[in-house]
Design a protein around this motif. Sequence first.
Motif, PDB file in Angstrom:
ATOM      1  N   VAL A 158       0.861  -1.179   0.000  1.00 14.26           N
ATOM      2  CA  VAL A 158       0.000   0.000   0.000  1.00 14.26           C
ATOM      3  C   VAL A 158       0.903   1.237   0.000  1.00 14.26           C
ATOM      4  CG1 VAL A 158      -1.910  -1.151   1.192  1.00 14.26           C
ATOM      5  CG2 VAL A 158      -0.134  -0.010   2.539  1.00 14.26           C
ATOM      6  N   ARG A 216     -15.115  -2.685  -2.393  1.00 13.36           N
ATOM      7  CA  ARG A 216     -14.705  -1.281  -2.459  1.00 13.36           C
ATOM      8  C   ARG A 216     -15.703  -0.549  -3.340  1.00 13.36           C
ATOM      9  NH1 ARG A 216      -8.687  -0.278  -4.463  1.00 13.36           N
ATOM     10  NH2 ARG A 216      -8.389  -1.565  -2.629  1.00 13.36           N
ATOM     11  N   THR A 231     -14.366   1.870   6.063  1.00 11.97           N
ATOM     12  CA  THR A 231     -13.217   2.774   6.133  1.00 11.97           C
ATOM     13  C   THR A 231     -13.174   3.676   4.921  1.00 11.97           C
ATOM     14  OG1 THR A 231     -11.976   0.981   7.189  1.00 11.97           O
ATOM     15  CG2 THR A 231     -10.698   2.873   6.392  1.00 11.97           C
ATOM     16  N   GLY A 253     -10.224   5.797   3.515  1.00 15.64           N
ATOM     17  CA  GLY A 253      -8.797   6.077   3.698  1.00 15.64           C
ATOM     18  C   GLY A 253      -8.260   6.988   2.617  1.00 15.64           C
ATOM     19  N   LYS A 254      -9.062   7.140   1.550  1.00 18.38           N
ATOM     20  CA  LYS A 254      -8.621   7.954   0.406  1.00 18.38           C
ATOM     21  C   LYS A 254      -9.745   8.915   0.064  1.00 18.38           C
ATOM     22  CE  LYS A 254      -6.749   7.226  -4.268  1.00 18.38           C
ATOM     23  NZ  LYS A 254      -6.331   6.156  -5.189  1.00 18.38           N
ATOM     24  N   TRP A 279     -13.309   6.756  -1.467  1.00 18.92           N
ATOM     25  CA  TRP A 279     -13.482   5.314  -1.613  1.00 18.92           C
ATOM     26  C   TRP A 279     -13.876   4.717  -0.268  1.00 18.92           C
ATOM     27  CZ3 TRP A 279     -10.439   8.312  -4.495  1.00 18.92           C
ATOM     28  CH2 TRP A 279     -10.448   8.110  -5.889  1.00 18.92           C
ATOM     29  N   ASP A 307     -14.135   1.364   1.793  1.00 19.04           N
ATOM     30  CA  ASP A 307     -13.725  -0.035   1.946  1.00 19.04           C
ATOM     31  C   ASP A 307     -14.671  -0.653   2.966  1.00 19.04           C
ATOM     32  OD1 ASP A 307     -12.287  -2.187   3.506  1.00 19.04           O
ATOM     33  OD2 ASP A 307     -10.810  -1.869   1.929  1.00 19.04           O
ATOM     34  N   ARG A 332     -16.396  -4.248   4.770  1.00 20.42           N
ATOM     35  CA  ARG A 332     -16.200  -5.688   5.025  1.00 20.42           C
ATOM     36  C   ARG A 332     -17.214  -6.178   6.051  1.00 20.42           C
ATOM     37  NH1 ARG A 332      -9.920  -6.384   3.539  1.00 20.42           N
ATOM     38  NH2 ARG A 332      -9.562  -4.226   2.932  1.00 20.42           N
ATOM     39  N   HIS A 386      -0.422  -2.300   7.234  1.00 16.49           N
ATOM     40  CA  HIS A 386      -0.574  -1.209   6.251  1.00 16.49           C
ATOM     41  C   HIS A 386      -0.024   0.092   6.823  1.00 16.49           C
ATOM     42  CE1 HIS A 386      -3.793  -3.153   3.443  1.00 16.49           C
ATOM     43  NE2 HIS A 386      -2.697  -3.870   3.572  1.00 16.49           N
ATOM     44  N   ALA A 416      -7.494  -1.573   6.916  1.00 17.32           N
ATOM     45  CA  ALA A 416      -8.928  -1.262   6.887  1.00 17.32           C
ATOM     46  C   ALA A 416      -9.793  -2.486   7.150  1.00 17.32           C
ATOM     47  CB  ALA A 416      -9.292  -0.656   5.532  1.00 17.32           C
ATOM     48  N   THR A 473      -6.775   3.124  -0.259  1.00 14.79           N
ATOM     49  CA  THR A 473      -8.193   2.845  -0.065  1.00 14.79           C
ATOM     50  C   THR A 473      -8.414   1.832   1.050  1.00 14.79           C
ATOM     51  OG1 THR A 473      -8.042   1.153  -1.761  1.00 14.79           O
ATOM     52  CG2 THR A 473      -8.846   3.307  -2.439  1.00 14.79           C
ATOM     53  N   ASN A 474      -7.456   0.932   1.255  1.00 13.17           N
ATOM     54  CA  ASN A 474      -7.639  -0.125   2.261  1.00 13.17           C
ATOM     55  C   ASN A 474      -6.774   0.114   3.493  1.00 13.17           C
ATOM     56  OD1 ASN A 474      -5.334  -0.481   0.825  1.00 13.17           O
ATOM     57  ND2 ASN A 474      -5.604  -2.673   0.441  1.00 13.17           N
ATOM     58  N   VAL A 475      -6.578   1.406   3.813  1.00 13.53           N
ATOM     59  CA  VAL A 475      -5.716   1.782   4.925  1.00 13.53           C
ATOM     60  C   VAL A 475      -6.432   2.820   5.787  1.00 13.53           C
ATOM     61  CG1 VAL A 475      -3.435   2.625   5.570  1.00 13.53           C
ATOM     62  CG2 VAL A 475      -3.762   1.561   3.325  1.00 13.53           C
TER      63      VAL A 475
END
Lengths: 449, 449
Positions: free
Chosen positions: A106, A238, A285, A287-288, A306, A308, A310, A416, B250, B296-298
């Motif tokens: 990442v 995502r 999440t 994160g971006k 974005w 994320d 789960r 990460h 994330a 994106t996954n952080v």
Amino acid sequence: MIASREETSSPGGPPGNGGGTVTGPGAADLLRDLAGTGRDLRRGGFSRHMFTDAEMALREWFVAEASARGLSVEVDRNANLWAWWVPADVGLTERAVVTGSHLDSVPGGGAFDGPLGVVSALRAVDLLRAAGVRPRRPLGLVVFAEEEGGRFGVPCLGSRLLAGSTSRAEALALRDLDGVSLAEAAARVGLDASRIGPDPERMDRIGCFVELHVEQGRGLVDLGEPLAVASSVLANGRWGFRFTGEGNHAGATPMDSRADPLLPAAHVVLAARRVAAAGDSLRATVGKLIPRPGGTNVVASSADLWLDARGPDMQRTRRMVEEITTAAREAAEVEGCGLEVRQEAANTEVHFDAVLRDQIRDLLTSREAQARTGSRDVPLLATGAGHDAAVLAAAPGGRPVPTAMLFVRNPTGVSHSPAEHAEDDDCERGAAALALVLGRLLVEGAQPS
Amino acid sequence: MIASREETSSPGGPPGNGGGTVTGPGAADLLRDLAGTGRDLRRGGFSRHMFTDAEMALREWFVAEASARGLSVEVDRNANLWAWWVPADVGLTERAVVTGSHLDSVPGGGAFDGPLGVVSALRAVDLLRAAGVRPRRPLGLVVFAEEEGGRFGVPCLGSRLLAGSTSRAEALALRDLDGVSLAEAAARVGLDASRIGPDPERMDRIGCFVELHVEQGRGLVDLGEPLAVASSVLANGRWGFRFTGEGNHAGATPMDSRADPLLPAAHVVLAARRVAAAGDSLRATVGKLIPRPGGTNVVASSADLWLDARGPDMQRTRRMVEEITTAAREAAEVEGCGLEVRQEAANTEVHFDAVLRDQIRDLLTSREAQARTGSRDVPLLATGAGHDAAVLAAAPGGRPVPTAMLFVRNPTGVSHSPAEHAEDDDCERGAAALALVLGRLLVEGAQPS
């Protein structure tokens, strides 16, 4: 090189050495060879995205290490790297035992997520040879491409293409943030992307897949154990949100005349937390987040973010995303902004092959294994992180690949991030456990599941 | 070149031509010469930041245009460009009438904010000469550097250094997002930043300053008038907020184990809107927000955002910022995040010189001026945008510079965006009005204020 390593080996050494000659550097030593490649001076940690200079240097390093061990190296049609140990007396029709992970990261990632599985695979080859193991089937070491989706946005891109979970057309439509297509990026590093796409013949050669990975949580550190076996992976996906408003001057535009897309974007960040925290084993999440044009004295004209998401299964994950999307639509309407939501990835939950999982757990809790790995127990852990192993386990159509994962203790529980860690001894314990598992599978094969 | 333009001129032509020979291209024509320089293909509009290739090309263009008009060009110690028209019979001790604006842009900005004032200054020289005006004092055309603060973060950097509002030490400490210092950036384009800093001698040569600018709101379009005179500029400032949390995975990090700095950052975006909308003539904007590492996954480890805050005076502006900061601290504490807030800029409100303002307004509402500019009325407009004119008007110490601004109608009311606009006729009306004002000041001088 291998020969000279054997000459310089000594009888003491790493915990994984089961009585044979100790050969070459330990897993942590191999990892240290990579410590100068792809440092991200702005973010901290490493940024090693597919086909960047850093990632290409790591690929060269892997080829050199595999070649030095006498393995034959190839790049598949989807930019995954393979190194093969095929003993002379092994039939070509035997399905292979495959292990490996990824070398990409990442943005600003840690040193272990991915590379630990690759160096452990190399180290396991050394340990297997030192232990005199004579494989009855081929061993494949694989480095999957773009596992993090850090450049083209689709995590596990290399394994998804291999398994047919991402199509050729989907892959060829991908572009990075600079607008460079996957095919162009490949061409720039001398790789031909014209044959990109599902690779059923190669899939069919995989008898089973075992991936070792640093743990991305505090399961092992809380239990005081160095190693675990994976039980399952959360469903995950995502979604991209694009809010559009009216770019304008931050000083000259009255507050009641604005259509500022950063307002509904902020509401999504808060809604993601609120909705996920109210559920059971849900994760959401952002994160971006990119406001455009991104000037300090400019009301943004658009904002991309974005999500994320789960959860224990896809249904509950989608329900959460719908709830967050509803909040996004309401906030966009209040602000007079437009909103487009697109699904970029969605992977169902994965329960790893139960027979292989139990076979590995029995092996690693044997007295002999405990002596080598320092494990008293080898707990079963679920994970919220996606992995190439989960992609292979969930491959659409055809024969499912029996797949397993080993986790190595991470004292910070953080991943990460540059704070991600594993102690040298635990890295070597992981490699020793992987060697034991591979040795058993190479000689006895996997139990039918 | 000037000679050949005069040869090809014709008696009809632009509205600004008050009976003399029409000379050369109109203001809008000059603006069109710049339309291919510094296009931002990702954001739309233009990105023309200090010392980039695009901004250097614009500087070269200005030098060529000024030289073609027989003006003598120099770069001052703070990278501002000056072109001088000093008639042979004018005493060197006479203070100058100065006009101009800037050529740099915000990221993805429009074509008019800045350049319209520069092309209008060039056009005004042509119109003054065509009208046979014989200046009794020097005329200076100035292009101020880094007015938008798009590269080094301090708006009006060139004029602030000139006026002593930003110190040499403050300027030398500035770095762009890539870590390049102001001095390094200057050196790369062959400019010497060793003499950077306040320039009181040059300030003392400025008798008065008149800046023409595209309007950054709907004042004129709502009134149906092409031109306005500025009354005042809101107090304004910029504050940087850095939230620090714990970067993590994330998927693997439960919601209740997070310290996600994007959460309190989102709260600031919403608090800024809430607090500013509740006040009178307050503006608060977050247009730039950067989560790091930005995967994106952080879960982000830090988030930087910038608050642009404006108000009728500095006291009310600061009170608003304090209220937003309180909300930020509370949200950071709830999330377990750290917060640092730093003031990056603060400029008190400016009321432009009342005598000069009324002198200009009287002139532009005269029957002769109305015939040339199409104005019935020339309204007084306040603005929320900062300008180099406001910096000169508020210069610390020494003699205050009598300063005025003209605004040209913007049919969209939008600025700092590709949607910013001014019609060709209005551009020429603005240049004609500027020529009338400069002509009066060059011959009769400003009334003592």
